[in-house]
Design an enzyme around this catalytic site. Structure first.
Site, short mmCIF file in Angstrom:
data_model
loop_
_atom_site.label_atom_id
_atom_site.label_comp_id
_atom_site.label_asym_id
_atom_site.label_seq_id
_atom_site.Cartn_x
_atom_site.Cartn_y
_atom_site.Cartn_z
N HIS A 45 0.81 -1.22 0.00
CA HIS A 45 0.00 0.00 0.00
C HIS A 45 0.85 1.27 0.00
CE1 HIS A 45 -3.85 1.75 -0.11
NE2 HIS A 45 -4.49 0.90 0.68
N ASP B 227 -2.50 1.98 -4.52
CA ASP B 227 -3.72 2.17 -3.76
C ASP B 227 -4.82 1.27 -4.31
OD1 ASP B 227 -4.61 3.38 -6.11
OD2 ASP B 227 -4.31 5.42 -5.36
#
Length: 410
Positions: A381, A385
């Site tokens: 992450h 995204d």
């Protein structure tokens, strides 16, 4: 005359150490260039490390069972003549001068016949040796079909299958589950995998997503073509190369999924070295198909089949498990329909193919029985995204659902 320092090699990305499993030579032995010197185990591979030079093994610096970091001294080899000159200019090793000494005995000029296997102990790969030890077998009793009569994993399994009916009646009864506990010491590979998984989760914030894919057309094509493909190309036609080829296209469209996080920034890889996860008796190995995006379909299928076969036989080289930029895992082979894989550091993501199952789905205004496959993606992450991850999976889904024979890139 000079002394060459042989160091623990880098055996894959993010691998920081290796364990000396077994020395194949003893101090004082004469070692030829590229002759197996030592077996090393990491969380990625069991590998026989060949000697980069020819000379006499003067010192073993690390004992069997010892774990050392990458780059630490493994052994010293005394080299002479051209070997000493090559060693002096090589960046991967160090040389130190030594006093003049008698040169090693010259090898005979003629090629001698291979040594018979029976008189001495048989040399086994780490994976095969562990399998033999787990079942308490005598390697000398197992017929070897490998090169020079070497015993392979398949040989051990065939031997076990032959003796199983006779061994079953004498097996001791299993203890009652509620009344007994057993402490199992993890193998070196199992322990290394555990440490690597902990490091991966501690390093990268993992996120996960899933999409289901209708692969009915692909299933029909494979069923119709698999026998002809095997005859033409010598390897089975599995679903992995279909997904792998589409995956390579997706990585070109979404390069951040084919990258690594560094302190200086996000390192985008403009090539695809595709890791393909392979289950082995004591763990998981991820051999790498180099430049997979440049391969045609049949070439990709052959490359994957070859790496899988040699991974299971314990015959991969260190080079074949390093340099991966993305990992694909066929978890569906075990019947899994959803999984949450851990990223293979320092990559940005890992994709799983889940089991293909027939189930009812809405098609237009009706319901039809279709072949459905879930695809699961774990991603870093810091780099990716949710929107990008979803679009990446959506690209793969669209390509697979719209798949036709014309989709194959030759």
């Amino acid at each position: 005359m000079g002394v060459v320092v042989i160091k623990m090699p880098q055996l894959g990305e993010s691998v920081t150490e290796g364990t000396v499993e077994r020395w194949l030579k003893r101090e004082g032995d004469y070692v030829r260039r590229d002759e197996p010197l030592v077996e090393v185990v990491t969380d990625k591979v069991n590998a026989e490390i060949p000697s980069p030079y020819e000379g006499r093994l003067t010192r073993i610096s690390v004992q069997e069972g010892t774990t050392i970091p990458i780059g630490q001294e493994l052994a010293l080899i005394e080299v002479a003549g051209e070997e000493a000159g090559v060693a002096a200019g090589a960046p991967a090793v160090e040389t130190t001068p030594s006093a003049p000494a008698a040169p090693p005995a010259a090898a005979p000029a003629t090629v001698s016949a291979p040594e018979p296997v029976a008189p001495g102990p048989r040399r086994l790969s780490p994976a095969v040796r562990r399998l033999v030890e787990e079942h308490g077998l005598d390697p000398g009793q197992i017929p070897g079909t490998g090169e020079g009569g070497r015993v392979t994993r398949d040989d051990v399994l065939a031997f076990l299958a032959q003796r199983e009916p006779a061994a079953a009646p004498t097996a001791p009864p299993s203890p009652a589950p509620a009344a007994a506990e057993e402490l199992v010491r993890p193998t070196t590979m199992r322990r290394s995998i555990a440490e690597h998984m902990v490091r991966s989760l501690a390093t990268a914030p993992h996120a996960w997503t899933l999409q289901e894919v209708d692969v009915s057309e692909l299933v029909r094509y494979r069923e119709a073509e698999k026998e002809g493909f095997r005859r033409r190309h010598g390897v089975p036609l599995t679903y992995v190369p279909f997904v792998a080829q589409v995956l390579c296209e997706a990585l070109a469209e979404f390069p951040y999924l084919n990258s690594s996080w560094t302190e200086e920034g996000i390192l985008l890889k403009r090539y695809v070295n595709l890791g393909v996860a392979v289950a082995v008796p004591d763990g998981l190995i991820v051999p790498v198909v180099k430049d997979a995006a440049r391969m045609g379909f049949a070439e990709l299928a052959r490359a994957i089949a070859d790496l899988v076969e040699r991974a299971r036989a314990g015959r991969l080289t260190p080079e074949e498990v390093r340099g991966g930029t993305f990992t694909l895992n066929n978890t569906g082979a075990t019947g899994s329909i959803a999984s949450q894989p851990i990223i293979n550091q320092p990559q940005a993501a890992i994709l799983t193919m889940e089991a293909i199952t027939r189930r009812p789905v809405v098609v237009g205004e009706g319901i039809a029985i279709r072949h459905m496959m879930n695809m699961c993606l774990s991603f870093d992450h810091r780099i990716v995204d949710g929107m990008m991850a979803g679009s990446f999976l959506g690209f793969i889904k669209q390509r697979l659902e719209g798949w036709t024979p014309a989709s194959i890139r030759i």
